[in-house]
Design an enzyme around this catalytic site. Structure first.
Site, short mmCIF file in Angstrom:
data_model
loop_
_atom_site.label_atom_id
_atom_site.label_comp_id
_atom_site.label_asym_id
_atom_site.label_seq_id
_atom_site.Cartn_x
_atom_site.Cartn_y
_atom_site.Cartn_z
CG ASP A 95 -1.52 1.27 1.60
OD1 ASP A 95 -2.22 1.81 0.72
OD2 ASP A 95 -1.31 1.79 2.71
CG ASP A 107 -1.44 7.74 0.20
OD1 ASP A 107 -2.17 7.47 -0.77
OD2 ASP A 107 -0.50 8.54 0.14
#
Ligand code: XBP
Ligand code: MG
Length: 247
Positions: free
Chosen positions: A7, A9
Site C-alpha cells: 500500500d 499512503d
C-alpha cells in the site's frame, strides 16, 4: 513468498496529515471555498478512500446545502485535479519521507529480484512522484505492477485493487505478502485472498480493527528503531527479507 505488495499512503510514507490533507486545503482555498479539513476531521474523512469520493462524502455529510453552478462530477474532478497538483508540488520538494525501514526493505528486495507491486487507492501520479522523490527516478521500475486509483471501479475496502494486482502478476493471494496501514486496506487484501498481511499503523489508524492481519506493529523498524508489536511477532531489528521468507 513470491511477491511483496505495498500500500502507499500511511504504509510507504506517512502522507495523509501533512501531505494529502494540506493539498486538499490548498485546493479549497485556491477555489475560493471556505472548506478547511482539520487534522481531526480528516481522520474521520479517511474512512472514505479515494480523494474524489472523499470530497463527495464531505459535501454530502458536512455541507449539503452547498450551491453548485456546474455538474457535481465536473466540480469534484476539477477540484481533485488541483489537489493532486498541490500534492505533487509538495512531494516533489521532498516534503514527505519514507517511513523507517521502508527504503532498506525495498532496496534489498530489488537487489534480490523479489517481485514488487503496489496496490493503492491514491492517484498514480502521486505514487510515481513519491517514489521518484524518495528513491530516485528509476526506482518506480522496481515495481512490476502498480495498481492505483481509478484503475478499478471500487476502491478499498473492496478487494478489487488487490485482485487486479494479483491477476496482473498471475499470483494467488497465498503467494504474496501485503503491507498495509489501515482497516480498509487490510479488508481489501484479505478479501482478495491475501493470507499474509503485515500492518504498520500510524496515528490515524492505530485504533482500527486489524482482525484479518497476521502482524500489527507501529512500523517496520530498522537498526535505530525497534517496532512495537500489537499482534503477532516480528524481529526486533526490523522486518527484513530473511524474516519475510520464513512467513
Ligand atoms: C489512501 C487514500 C487516498 C489518499 C488521497 O490510499 O485513500 O485516497 O488519501 O489520494 P492508500 P487521492 O492508503 O490505499 O494508498 O486524492 O489521489 O485519492
Ligand atoms: Mg494506506
Amino acid at each position: 513468498m513470491k511477491a511483496l505488495i505495498f500500500d502507499v499512503d500511511g504504509t510507504l510514507a506517512d502522507t495523509e496529515k501533512d501531505g494529502h490533507r494540506v493539498a486538499f486545503n490548498r485546493a479549497f482555498a485556491e477555489a475560493g471555498l471556505d472548506w478547511a479539513w482539520s487534522v481531526d476531521l480528516y481522520g474521520d474523512l479517511l474512512a472514505i478512500t479515494g480523494g474524489k469520493e472523499r470530497i463527495q462524502h464531505y459535501m454530502d455529510q458536512y455541507d449539503p446545502v452547498f450551491e453548485l453552478s456546474t455538474p457535481v462530477d465536473e466540480f469534484i474532478a476539477n477540484l481533485h485535479q488541483a489537489k493532486t497538483r498541490h500534492y505533487k508540488a509538495l512531494v516533489s520538494k521532498g516534503g514527505i519521507a519514507l517511513r523507517p525501514g521502508v527504503e532498506s526493505l525495498l532496496r534489498a528486495a530489488h537487489a534480490d529480484h523479489v517481485r514488487l507491486a503496489i496496490a493503492t487507492t491514491t492517484t498514480l501520479i502521486n505514487v510515481t512522484t513519491l517514489i521518484g522523490s524518495t528513491l530516485g527516478e528509476s526506482a518506480i521500475d522496481w515495481f512490476e505492477v502498480i495498481g492505483a486509483g481509478d484503475v478499478v471501479e471500487r476502491k478499498k475496502p473492496a478487494p478489487d485493487i488487490y485482485q487486479w494486482v494479483l491477476d496482473k502478476m498471475e499470483l494467488t493471494g497465498q503467494e504474496a505478502i501485503a503491507f498495509e496501514d489501515s482497516e480498509n486496506g487490510v479488508k481489501s487484501a484479505a478479501e482478495a485472498g491475501v493470507t499474509q498481511i503485515i500492518v504498520t499503523t500510524n496515528a490515524y489508524t492505530a485504533q482500527q480493527d486489524f482482525r484479518a492481519a497476521n502482524i500489527v506493529m507501529d512500523g517496520l523498524g530498522d537498526a535505530n528503531q525497534q517496532p512495537s508489536l500489537q499482534k503477532g511477532d516480528a524481529p526486533l531489528h526490523g522486518v527484513d527479507l530473511a524474516w519475510l521468507s520464513t512467513l
